[in-house]
Write a protein that holds these residues in place. Structure first.
Motif, short mmCIF file in Angstrom:
data_model
loop_
_atom_site.label_atom_id
_atom_site.label_comp_id
_atom_site.label_asym_id
_atom_site.label_seq_id
_atom_site.Cartn_x
_atom_site.Cartn_y
_atom_site.Cartn_z
N PRO A 1 -16.06 -1.84 15.70
CA PRO A 1 -16.76 -2.29 15.03
C PRO A 1 -16.67 -3.93 13.97
O PRO A 1 -15.33 -4.19 13.72
CB PRO A 1 -17.59 -1.87 13.65
CG PRO A 1 -16.68 -0.30 14.02
CD PRO A 1 -15.60 -0.43 14.75
N ALA A 2 -17.25 -5.08 14.21
CA ALA A 2 -17.27 -5.94 13.37
C ALA A 2 -15.56 -6.68 13.94
O ALA A 2 -15.45 -8.28 13.47
CB ALA A 2 -16.89 -6.38 11.64
N ARG A 3 -14.74 -6.47 14.44
CA ARG A 3 -13.79 -7.38 15.36
C ARG A 3 -14.00 -8.22 16.04
O ARG A 3 -14.58 -7.82 16.99
CB ARG A 3 -12.58 -6.57 15.87
CG ARG A 3 -12.09 -5.25 14.77
CD ARG A 3 -11.58 -5.80 14.44
NE ARG A 3 -11.07 -4.56 12.85
CZ ARG A 3 -9.67 -4.57 12.27
NH1 ARG A 3 -8.78 -5.79 12.05
NH2 ARG A 3 -9.94 -3.84 11.01
N PRO B 1 -2.93 1.31 1.10
CA PRO B 1 -4.10 0.85 1.89
C PRO B 1 -5.63 0.77 1.30
O PRO B 1 -5.61 1.97 2.06
CB PRO B 1 -3.74 0.22 3.39
CG PRO B 1 -2.40 0.23 3.23
CD PRO B 1 -1.91 1.41 2.36
N ARG C 1 -17.28 -8.31 18.48
CA ARG C 1 -17.38 -9.45 18.68
C ARG C 1 -16.37 -10.61 19.06
O ARG C 1 -16.79 -10.82 19.23
CB ARG C 1 -17.55 -9.68 16.95
CG ARG C 1 -19.29 -9.03 15.98
CD ARG C 1 -19.27 -9.45 15.17
NE ARG C 1 -20.24 -8.93 14.51
CZ ARG C 1 -20.19 -8.64 12.99
NH1 ARG C 1 -19.62 -10.29 11.94
NH2 ARG C 1 -20.58 -8.54 12.64
N PRO D 1 -17.88 -2.66 8.05
CA PRO D 1 -17.84 -3.94 8.86
C PRO D 1 -18.79 -5.10 9.55
O PRO D 1 -19.39 -4.78 9.59
CB PRO D 1 -17.00 -3.19 10.20
CG PRO D 1 -16.92 -1.40 9.36
CD PRO D 1 -18.07 -1.86 8.36
N GLY D 2 -18.37 -6.02 8.72
CA GLY D 2 -18.92 -7.35 9.51
C GLY D 2 -19.70 -7.57 8.21
O GLY D 2 -20.10 -9.48 7.75
N LEU E 1 -10.46 1.59 5.59
CA LEU E 1 -9.08 2.73 5.79
C LEU E 1 -8.83 4.66 4.89
O LEU E 1 -8.60 4.65 4.85
CB LEU E 1 -7.79 1.99 5.73
CG LEU E 1 -7.53 0.58 6.39
CD1 LEU E 1 -6.89 -0.19 5.80
CD2 LEU E 1 -7.53 0.69 7.67
N VAL F 1 -15.64 -7.82 5.50
CA VAL F 1 -15.02 -6.19 5.54
C VAL F 1 -14.69 -6.36 7.03
O VAL F 1 -16.27 -5.71 7.64
CB VAL F 1 -16.09 -4.95 4.58
CG1 VAL F 1 -15.40 -3.84 4.99
CG2 VAL F 1 -16.13 -5.63 3.54
N LEU F 2 -13.13 -5.51 7.62
CA LEU F 2 -13.12 -4.99 8.92
C LEU F 2 -13.07 -3.52 9.28
O LEU F 2 -13.99 -3.49 10.08
CB LEU F 2 -11.72 -5.75 9.18
CG LEU F 2 -11.87 -7.72 9.44
CD1 LEU F 2 -10.52 -7.83 9.55
CD2 LEU F 2 -13.00 -8.19 10.50
N GLU F 3 -12.42 -3.30 8.17
CA GLU F 3 -12.21 -1.79 8.33
C GLU F 3 -11.75 -1.32 6.86
O GLU F 3 -10.60 -1.60 6.66
CB GLU F 3 -10.88 -1.79 9.07
CG GLU F 3 -10.65 -0.89 10.01
CD GLU F 3 -10.01 -0.25 10.63
OE1 GLU F 3 -9.40 -1.38 11.51
OE2 GLU F 3 -8.65 0.65 11.58
N GLU G 1 -10.88 -9.97 6.20
CA GLU G 1 -10.73 -11.33 6.52
C GLU G 1 -11.46 -12.13 6.18
O GLU G 1 -12.94 -12.54 5.26
CB GLU G 1 -11.08 -11.35 8.09
CG GLU G 1 -11.05 -12.52 8.71
CD GLU G 1 -11.12 -12.57 10.08
OE1 GLU G 1 -12.07 -12.13 10.90
OE2 GLU G 1 -9.68 -12.26 11.04
N GLU H 1 -4.54 -6.76 3.77
CA GLU H 1 -4.71 -5.21 3.89
C GLU H 1 -5.46 -4.96 2.40
O GLU H 1 -4.49 -5.59 1.96
CB GLU H 1 -4.05 -4.21 4.71
CG GLU H 1 -4.28 -3.78 5.87
CD GLU H 1 -3.48 -2.60 6.30
OE1 GLU H 1 -2.66 -1.77 5.81
OE2 GLU H 1 -3.51 -1.94 7.44
N ASN I 1 -8.75 -10.91 15.40
CA ASN I 1 -8.27 -10.03 14.61
C ASN I 1 -8.74 -8.68 15.02
O ASN I 1 -8.32 -8.02 14.37
CB ASN I 1 -9.41 -10.01 13.42
CG ASN I 1 -10.51 -10.11 13.66
OD1 ASN I 1 -11.36 -9.12 14.47
ND2 ASN I 1 -11.87 -10.92 13.01
N GLU J 1 -8.83 -4.12 4.62
CA GLU J 1 -8.36 -4.84 5.36
C GLU J 1 -9.68 -5.86 5.68
O GLU J 1 -11.18 -5.28 6.27
CB GLU J 1 -8.47 -4.35 7.32
CG GLU J 1 -7.74 -5.62 7.54
CD GLU J 1 -6.80 -6.03 8.99
OE1 GLU J 1 -7.11 -4.49 9.59
OE2 GLU J 1 -7.12 -6.79 9.82
N ARG K 1 -6.24 -1.09 12.01
CA ARG K 1 -5.61 0.62 11.82
C ARG K 1 -6.44 1.77 13.12
O ARG K 1 -5.84 2.96 14.10
CB ARG K 1 -5.51 1.18 11.09
CG ARG K 1 -4.70 0.11 9.77
CD ARG K 1 -4.01 0.85 8.97
NE ARG K 1 -3.33 0.36 7.79
CZ ARG K 1 -2.11 0.89 7.52
NH1 ARG K 1 -2.27 2.15 7.82
NH2 ARG K 1 -1.99 0.11 6.88
#
Lengths: 109, 270
Positions: free
Chosen positions: B247-249, A36, B224, A64-65, A24, A20-22, A41, A48, B253, A39, B258
């Protein structure tokens, strides 16, 4: 109200998990189909994921993470009882074992 | 807006950089706001860094005219054989020429169409920092993504990378290995040209304290992102900077985020 879980879909290319990155959307948000949601990865790319249906966000899984395996819960929607049957619902009691293909879900209804 | 490709030349040489102007949603008449210049990162391109990641859509939907430039040896720009074409100072001179040819006006109080804003990522943020510091009469605000006070390109182990790229031993230095991996990931990347740019950067390494931009800055970095861990040092130098952490990026990436786009659009609208 009925709850409809949406597990992490099969993202193809034999990938079995995603990070999980973000988010929305947030718990309580009313979302539309194809909006969406999150997002994520994989080892191949960031993507998304669109919502398979309309509804209110009841729960989300993964900060996230954090990593989620394909088929594990990603998000739970709350929808009015009378619409719960329209988009292939998974019964409340059964775990979401079935792999849901994103494209298949979009083609329904 | 004049065609930036038919303008006059720096040092009599056409750098043959790919310049694109994208009009805001609503058409050219809606462009009552100053343009936003987008500067992509090392081994990337305007296409990858800004188009594919949704930035052009986000900015034009906010009513902004967008100007993209592919750096020398990158994307659709020429990849000259001489090292001088890749010098950061030369690139900044070329950018200034492109902006003048594009009809960008000096900042004027009360005129929201005057001057320009800049959005950079990584190497693009370094170039923006220096450009903003030396052209305060043009630059209104800047958003710097993946920024750091160090210079990962100046520290790049060029000999090891050339050997690895030629099929020899793998690169030992972790940052060099990661940059090389990212460079080789993009089909069509001209490795020889990218190495020439690194040679030029090594002769003009980033020295953020040498010239500090005076306009408001938004610094955005992934939580990150190892290369942007020194972003707070840039913020301290500036004294005019807001810092946003995603966070976590990572460095690779953070671009698609967004939260990054929303923060940048909002900051540039002030």
């Amino acid at each position: 109200m009925a709850e409809i879980p949406f597990p992490l879909p099969d993202l193809g290319e034999g990938l079995i998990e995603a990070t999980v990155l973000e988010w929305l959307v947030a718990v309580g948000d009313q979302v539309e189909r194809n909006q969406p949601l999150v997002e994520v990865e994989t080892t191949k790319s960031a993507v998304e994921l669109p919502s398979p249906q309309a509804g209110r966000v009841a729960r989300t899984y993964g900060e996230p993470g954090e990593t989620i395996n394909v088929g594990e819960p990603l998000i739970v929607f709350e929808v009015p009882d009378n619409t719960a049957g329209i988009v292939g619902t998974v019964p409340q009691e059964a775990p979401a074992r079935r792999r849901v293909r994103l494209t298949a879900a979009l083609d329904e209804d | 807006m004049a065609d930036p490709r038919t303008g006059s030349l720096v040092e009599g040489t056409d750098p043959r950089l790919l310049v694109e102007v994208i009009e805001p949603a609503g058409g050219p008449d809606a462009a009552a706001l100053r343009p936003v210049l987008l500067l992509h990162g090392f081994a990337s391109s305007s296409q990858l860094n800004w188009h594919d990641s949704g930035w052009i859509t986000a900015l034009t939907a906010a009513g902004r005219r967008v100007l993209t430039v592919d750096l020398p040896g990158h994307g659709g720009s020429a990849a000259p054989q001489d090292r001088d074409s890749y010098r950061p100072s030369r690139i900044r001179a070329d950018l200034l020429q492109i902006l003048q040819d594009s009809g960008v006006l000096p900042l004027a109080e009360g005129n929201p169409a005057s001057g320009l804003d800049i959005l950079g990522y990584s190497l693009g943020s370094r170039l923006a920092w220096e450009f903003g510091a030396t052209q305060p009469e043009l630059v209104h605000r800047m958003v710097l993504g993946g920024p750091g006070s160090g210079d990962p390109l100046a520290d790049f182990d060029l000999d090891a990378a050339r050997e690895a790229a030629a099929g020899g031993a793998p690169v030992q230095d972790a940052r060099t290995a990661e940059l090389l991996r990212m460079a080789q990931l993009v089909p069509g990347n001209d490795l020889a040209a990218l190495f020439r740019m690194i040679e030029a950067v090594k002769e003009e390494p980033f020295s953020p304290e040498a010239a500090v931009p005076a306009m408001p800055l938004l610094l955005v970095a992934g939580e990150r992102d190892d290369l942007a861990a020194t972003a707070p040092a840039l913020a301290a130098l500036s004294g005019q900077a807001e810092l946003v952490t995603l966070p976590a990026r990572t460095h690779a990436n953070a671009v698609t985020s967004r939260a990054f786009k929303t923060a940048a659009v909002e900051f540039l609208a002030r």
